[in-house]
Design an enzyme around this catalytic site. Structure first.
Site, PDB file in Angstrom:
ATOM      1  N   HIS A 276      36.724  55.019  26.891  1.00  0.00           N
ATOM      2  CA  HIS A 276      35.752  54.163  26.181  1.00  0.00           C
ATOM      3  C   HIS A 276      35.905  54.299  24.669  1.00  0.00           C
ATOM      4  O   HIS A 276      34.947  54.126  23.925  1.00  0.00           O
ATOM      5  CB  HIS A 276      34.309  54.454  26.609  1.00  0.00           C
ATOM      6  CG  HIS A 276      34.004  53.945  27.983  1.00  0.00           C
ATOM      7  ND1 HIS A 276      32.784  53.443  28.345  1.00  0.00           N
ATOM      8  CD2 HIS A 276      34.779  53.836  29.085  1.00  0.00           C
ATOM      9  CE1 HIS A 276      32.812  53.062  29.620  1.00  0.00           C
ATOM     10  NE2 HIS A 276      34.007  53.306  30.091  1.00  0.00           N
TER      11      HIS A 276
ATOM     12  N   HIS B  57      39.033  48.127  38.513  1.00  0.00           N
ATOM     13  CA  HIS B  57      38.511  47.056  37.660  1.00  0.00           C
ATOM     14  C   HIS B  57      39.457  46.710  36.525  1.00  0.00           C
ATOM     15  O   HIS B  57      40.127  47.575  35.954  1.00  0.00           O
ATOM     16  CB  HIS B  57      37.095  47.361  37.172  1.00  0.00           C
ATOM     17  CG  HIS B  57      36.943  48.530  36.248  1.00  0.00           C
ATOM     18  ND1 HIS B  57      36.994  48.387  34.884  1.00  0.00           N
ATOM     19  CD2 HIS B  57      36.713  49.844  36.478  1.00  0.00           C
ATOM     20  CE1 HIS B  57      36.799  49.568  34.317  1.00  0.00           C
ATOM     21  NE2 HIS B  57      36.635  50.480  35.271  1.00  0.00           N
TER      22      HIS B  57
ATOM     23  N   ASP C 132      41.089  53.261  31.465  1.00  0.00           N
ATOM     24  CA  ASP C 132      39.908  52.971  32.305  1.00  0.00           C
ATOM     25  C   ASP C 132      39.723  51.460  32.292  1.00  0.00           C
ATOM     26  O   ASP C 132      39.149  50.928  31.348  1.00  0.00           O
ATOM     27  CB  ASP C 132      38.691  53.699  31.724  1.00  0.00           C
ATOM     28  CG  ASP C 132      37.390  53.346  32.445  1.00  0.00           C
ATOM     29  OD1 ASP C 132      37.439  52.698  33.499  1.00  0.00           O
ATOM     30  OD2 ASP C 132      36.328  53.717  31.923  1.00  0.00           O
TER      31      ASP C 132
ATOM     32  N   GLU D 140      33.035  45.486  35.640  1.00  0.00           N
ATOM     33  CA  GLU D 140      32.554  46.789  36.091  1.00  0.00           C
ATOM     34  C   GLU D 140      31.753  47.463  34.992  1.00  0.00           C
ATOM     35  O   GLU D 140      30.711  48.073  35.242  1.00  0.00           O
ATOM     36  CB  GLU D 140      33.741  47.675  36.501  1.00  0.00           C
ATOM     37  CG  GLU D 140      33.346  48.959  37.240  1.00  0.00           C
ATOM     38  CD  GLU D 140      33.166  50.181  36.338  1.00  0.00           C
ATOM     39  OE1 GLU D 140      32.742  51.231  36.822  1.00  0.00           O
ATOM     40  OE2 GLU D 140      33.424  50.074  35.116  1.00  0.00           O
ATOM     41  N   GLU D 141      32.248  47.354  33.769  1.00  0.00           N
ATOM     42  CA  GLU D 141      31.661  48.098  32.650  1.00  0.00           C
ATOM     43  C   GLU D 141      30.259  47.613  32.279  1.00  0.00           C
ATOM     44  O   GLU D 141      29.559  48.256  31.502  1.00  0.00           O
ATOM     45  CB  GLU D 141      32.579  48.018  31.420  1.00  0.00           C
ATOM     46  CG  GLU D 141      33.952  48.656  31.610  1.00  0.00           C
ATOM     47  CD  GLU D 141      33.897  50.179  31.735  1.00  0.00           C
ATOM     48  OE1 GLU D 141      32.804  50.746  31.665  1.00  0.00           O
ATOM     49  OE2 GLU D 141      34.970  50.782  31.924  1.00  0.00           O
TER      50      GLU D 141
END
Lengths: 337, 350
Positions: free
Chosen positions: B316, B63, B177, B205-206
């Site tokens: 994150h 992603h 990420d 995606e998140e």
């Protein structure tokens, strides 16, 4: 049938590892000779669902009937220095049912569930306070590894004429579906009996097989709770008063036409039934209902006490009558309005 | 690889605003991909032709989006209220530098100096609803010349390489990420494989695996490998419990997480290939988090899927730490596993 129930419920099949259950069902199907009938076939799809087509005599509909092969269980998350295992849940595992229980892994390893000393014994501990003891002396002698799955391990019992097992949910549905395939004599419908995977972790097998089969009408065969035990959550269902025809559950409103078709069938054939209104939980029918452009869907449930405990209890009469109801429903024309 | 990872990491691409990352990837794929398209949701789907020895349709997915913030309101004071986009721990927000919108307006998430803190105030974490982003404007009108409600903000974070002579190969930066996964996919598209390889660089995606869902529906693959960057937590603990993954222990294979259960054949392929070639690898602690595999697996009649992730500490958050050895091992493992894939997975009937 009792023998078949015993073999199926004692089989291990945590979500994602349904191979042993699938093999057993396949063997039963082959032994019944069903797959030799013209137009009948069995196949396994990309996620592991076993899809059995029983070709109809013509003029009928494409009907999917789903029962899930998987059961709740545990997955190893950590092996500590001393050889104890930490675990997480597969599906709805309740901490209250755990202490002193046993689980069994695919390789036969048995784990005893232990619990840390609790500072506040009155407070229900979370899963992180439990561990598995496989008898190992240290980390190196542990035979299983992180990611391995196991399910609860109890023998099948007949208790006062009722059946008890760790996996009535939903092997009893698989038994009903197998019996329907055996007993269905003449049917105009193409019946797709689908033994699904990964129901307990989010109806995943039914999501994909619902798309693949693309049915015109769909039913799930699953368990439902009862309201006939001491001080329980109030519910109208009773053990032994007949299979339940679903009106709604936590995830689905059954198609009214499908519900009425099943009720008419039961009344016409003199089969006892109960109407099911379940507040929590749902079944594969929910996923199939919203597949593609939508499918009229309903569910025939076997009333079950102590669902998601290692001792789920059903009444054999309800099982028998669930089979009768489905055979009767699939033998005639389906009018769902 | 470090140069590509730097570019991708420093690009901004909060969920729903992945344009900058996508443009960068389109450039990177010039010369390797045989075709590339952008779908209705913004996924970049590229394909590299294989030798034709196998008819398998194989999908790899990574992603493009990262977690961030979205401006919800411009206050009269010129301060910006915001909401979180994706999973962000509220404890990391105050005093953080961010950039807002495509023009990268610099801002800081406001916090009182410690001298002015009231009694008890420093013991609590401020709730995101009480926080604002300060771009330096003094009125609403000034602020609105630069930013608008709906603009997204990303963490401002430079990519940092180890000093020359360091014994370790860890790099620091934001959005590994899943820019690490994007970099893996770019490298894999340069491979000549027995089958056509489709790479989906997905959006959103998140916020719920939204891009992967439609990309997988359109591509209808026989199997899928999701290339991810997953959390490593090695903070000191008293109990003998597992970290999710460990940095430097090799790429992490997911057996099961909150979004899906991996196909056992693909798990075995990855772990057997790693063992045979002596590539370090680990199994991610089960039942934590979710990846695009959760959406891809359930596309149409189902897609056997697995996730392989590069471990990273402090995901994150503005600065993660990733070990380039883990990245290299992930690439080597994917390369070899894809070569060995025919025979493990069959071509589906449809």
């Amino acid at each position: 049938v009792t023998d078949l129930i015993k073999r199926l419920v004692e089989c291990s099949g945590p979500s994602g590892s349904e191979g042993a259950v699938r093999d057993l069902i396949r063997t039963e199907l082959e032994a019944s000779g069903l797959l030799k009938r013209k137009g009948c076939q069995a196949s396994v799809d990309a996620l592991g669902n076993l899809v059995v087509l029983r070709k109809g005599s013509g003029g009928g509909r494409r009907v999917m009937v789903a029962a899930h092969m998987d059961e709740i269980g545990v997955v190893v998350t950590h092996v500590d220095e001393k050889g104890f295992l930490r675990f997480s849940n597969i599906g709805g595992v309740r901490p209250l049912n755990l202490n002193g229980s046993r689980v069994r892994f695919a390789d036969g390893t048995v784990g005893v569930i232990g619990l840390e000393r609790l500072e506040e014994p009155a407070k229900l501990p979370g899963l992180e306070r439990f561990y598995l003891d496989t008898g190992a002396r240290d980390r190196d002698s542990v035979k299983v590894k992180v990611g391995d799955t196991a399910c609860f391990f109890r023998p099948f019992e007949e208790v006062g004429g009722r059946f008890v097992s760790k996996a009535m949910d939903d092997r009893i549905g698989c038994v009903v579906l197998l019996q329907v395939l055996r007993e269905l004599d003449a049917s105009p419908h193409d019946v797709y009996a689908v033994f699904t995977v990964q129901e307990e972790v989010g109806l995943r097998g039914a999501t994909t097989s619902g798309f693949g089969v693309d049915p015109e009408v769909a039913l799930a065969v699953d368990v439902t709770g009862t309201g006939d035990t001491p001080e329980c959550f109030p519910m109208a269902m009773h053990l032994g008063k007949g299979p339940a025809i679903k009106v709604r559950d936590g995830g689905m409103l059954a198609h009214v036409g499908v519900k009425d078709w099943l009720v008419r069938t039961a009344e016409g054939a003199g089969i006892p039934y109960q109407l099911e209104v379940l507040e929590g939980g749902t079944t594969d029918a929910k996923a199939i209902q919203t597949s593609r452009a939508g499918v009229p869907a309903g569910c025939v449930s076997v009333p079950t006490r102590y669902v998601h405990s290692p001792s789920e209890m059903v009444d054999p009469d309800d099982v028998k009558n669930a089979v009768r109801l489905l055979v009767a429903a699939l033998s005639g024309p389906i009018t769902i309005g | 690889v470090s140069a590509l990872l730097r570019k991708l990491s420093e690009a901004t691409g909060v969920s729903g605003r992945e344009d900058e990352v996508r443009a960068m990837l389109v450039e990177e794929l010039r010369g390797t991909a045989d075709s590339a398209r952008v779908d209705a949701m913004g996924n970049l789907v590229a394909m590299r032709r294989g030798t034709g020895a196998s008819k398998l349709r194989v999908l790899i997915a990574a992603h493009m989006d990262e977690v961030g913030l979205m401006v919800t309101q411009v206050e009269d004071s010129g301060m910006l209220r915001f909401a979180r986009v994706g999973g962000i721990d509220e404890r990391i927000l105050p005093a953080r530098p961010v950039t807002i919108g495509p023009n990268r307006v610099p801002g800081v998430i406001a916090i009182k100096p410690v001298h002015l803190a009231e009694k008890g105030e420093t013991d609590r974490v401020a709730a995101p609803k009480d926080l604002v982003i300060d771009v330096g404007a003094t009125t609403k009108a000034e602020a609105e010349r630069l930013v608008a409600r709906g603009d997204v903000a990303a963490f401002l974070s430079e990519y940092v390489e180890p000093l020359p002579g360091s014994a370790w190969r860890t790099v620091q930066g934001k959005a590994f990420d899943d820019r690490a996964g994007c970099a893996l996919a770019v490298a894999l598209l340069a491979e000549r494989l027995p089958f056509d390889l489709v790479a989906a660089f997905t959006v959103q995606e998140e916020v719920g695996l939204r891009g992967a869902r439609v990309a997988a529906y359109a591509e209808c693959p026989d199997c899928a490998f999701v290339l991810e960057c997953t959390g490593a937590n090695e903070m000191p603990v008293k109990k003998d419990l597992s970290p999710s993954t460990r940095l430097g222990a090799g790429p992490a294979i997911t057996v099961m997480d909150a979004s899906f259960i991996a196909d056992p054949r693909l798990v075995d392929l990855l772990s057997a290939t790693a063992s045979r070639l002596g590539i370090p690898h680990q199994f991610k602690q089960p039942n934590i988090g979710g990846t695009d595999a959760g959406a891809i697996q359930r596309a149409r009649a189902g897609v056997p899927s697995v996730t392989l992730a590069v471990p990273c500490r402090y995901i994150h958050a503005p600065t993660g730490i990733l070990n380039l050895d883990d990245f290299d091992h992930a690439l080597a493992l994917m390369r070899e596993s894809l070569q060995r894939l025919p025979g493990v997975i069959e071509r589906s009937a449809t």
